[in-house]
Design an enzyme around this catalytic site. Structure first.
Site, short mmCIF file in Angstrom:
data_model
loop_
_atom_site.label_atom_id
_atom_site.label_comp_id
_atom_site.label_asym_id
_atom_site.label_seq_id
_atom_site.Cartn_x
_atom_site.Cartn_y
_atom_site.Cartn_z
NE ARG A 164 -3.57 -2.26 2.74
CZ ARG A 164 -3.28 -3.41 3.36
NH1 ARG A 164 -2.08 -3.57 3.91
NH2 ARG A 164 -4.17 -4.39 3.42
CE LYS A 188 -6.19 -0.98 5.02
NZ LYS A 188 -7.51 -1.21 4.38
CG HIS A 259 -5.72 0.76 -4.37
ND1 HIS A 259 -5.40 0.15 -3.18
CD2 HIS A 259 -6.82 0.11 -4.83
CE1 HIS A 259 -6.26 -0.80 -2.93
NE2 HIS A 259 -7.15 -0.85 -3.91
NE ARG A 262 -3.21 -3.27 -1.66
CZ ARG A 262 -2.75 -4.11 -0.74
NH1 ARG A 262 -1.44 -4.32 -0.65
NH2 ARG A 262 -3.57 -4.76 0.07
CG HIS A 285 -6.13 -8.69 1.42
ND1 HIS A 285 -6.37 -9.00 0.10
CD2 HIS A 285 -6.05 -7.35 1.48
CE1 HIS A 285 -6.43 -7.87 -0.60
NE2 HIS A 285 -6.24 -6.86 0.23
CE1 TYR A 294 -5.48 -5.49 -4.56
CE2 TYR A 294 -6.97 -3.95 -3.51
CZ TYR A 294 -5.77 -4.23 -4.10
OH TYR A 294 -4.83 -3.24 -4.25
#
Length: 313
Positions: A164, A188, A259, A262, A285, A294
């Site tokens: 990211r 994250k 993005h 990615r 993820h 995705y």
């Protein structure tokens, strides 16, 4: 603790719950500042709606009817499905916290339902376009200009690793393992993972560290891997500009944000035969379902696998 706007029209008893909820997220939630800000905004909206229905309202007055009525107003005002879905998630987190802290004796959002947000996929580069973008960045860095060397590293690493943009900007010098060609990435929820990168990205990194970074480094650089023109850690806005300018220099390529690189990386991994769980690990993820939504696999790839695997192909 971050305080609410004192001019906001929210009764103090309800404002206290909002403040303490935000403090809980900051200390224990493992969420980004952006996510916490969104949760605060959503919950504030709900509590303001509760106060508007009853000037003497207390948190115990928050029930399923209020939640449904509040969401219905969001829809009626034209809020996008993604926005309504996010607000529903925010409220569920809030009411769950209210129950755990014994401010409510039951969770009014337990039976709250909302339409799922549409998951839209960003534009993606074809493999040939990706190579042209990387070649464009390499050509721009041929004169060893420090900024051009940095810009090449940006696009090479984003595409090579699929990380990211925030993860890229957060990389420090000691997050690079040049011998094994892997990055230590903090994603994250402050989760750490190891992500590989290829030879071209390694070459771009080496050139940047030898001939680029020393010319931009300053007293404010610290351990940051990528620097802005003034020597501080590069920010996401600068990275987005670099990606936009580099990609649009290639005729026919879609205008991408970081993005999009990615997503291109994940798509090309799958088209090259990578296992979905490997792609999940690379992207960071927590759920395989997220990776399935995705990424997408080309029709040609699906047909090739079908012809190889199905006995009646």
């Amino acid at each position: 603790m971050t305080r609410d706007d004192p001019n906001a029209a929210l009764p103090r008893p309800l404002a206290v719950h909002l403040e303490e909820f935000a403090e809980h997220l900051e200390l224990h939630g493992g969420r980004s500042k952006h996510t916490i800000r969104a949760y605060r905004t959503d919950v504030r909206s709900l509590l303001e709606y509760l106060a508007a229905t009853n000037s003497d309202a207390h948190i115990a007055d928050l029930d399923l009817d209020i939640l449904r009525s509040w969401l219905a107003r969001q829809v009626a005002s034209g809020a996008a499905r993604t926005t309504v879905a996010r607000r529903t998630s925010s409220v569920r987190t809030f009411t769950g916290w209210l129950v755990r802290t014994e401010r409510l004796d039951h969770d009014p959002a337990a039976r709250l339902a909302s339409a799922r947000a549409h998951r839209t996929l960003p534009a993606v580069l074809h493999a040939e376009q990706a190579l042209e973008v990387m070649e464009s960045a390499r050509s721009g860095a041929a004169q060893l200009d420090p900024v051009a060397l940095r810009d090449r590293v940006i696009v090479e690493l984003l595409y090579a690793s699929g990380i990211r943009v925030g993860e890229l900007c957060g990389l420090d010098l000691d997050d690079i393992d040049a011998e094994r060609r892997v990055l230590r990435v903090i994603g994250k929820g402050d989760k750490e993972r190891t992500v590989p990168y290829g030879v071209p990205a390694a070459e771009a990194l080496d050139s940047w560290l030898r001939s680029g970074r020393p010319h931009l480094a300053s007293a404010t650089s610290g351990p940051a891997l990528l620097l802005g023109k003034r020597g501080g850690r590069i920010d996401q806005r600068q990275v987005r500009t670099v990606v936009h300018e580099t990609v649009t220099a290639v005729p026919g390529a879609p205008d991408l944000a970081p993005h999009g690189l990615r997503h291109s990386a994940a798509t090309h991994l799958l088209e090259g035969g990578a296992d979905l769980r490997v792609v999940q690990e690379v992207l960071g993820h927590s759920s395989l379902a997220t990776t399935q939504l995705y990424t997408h696999v080309s029709v040609a790839r699906l047909r090739a696998v079908h012809e190889q695997a199905h006995p009646r192909a």
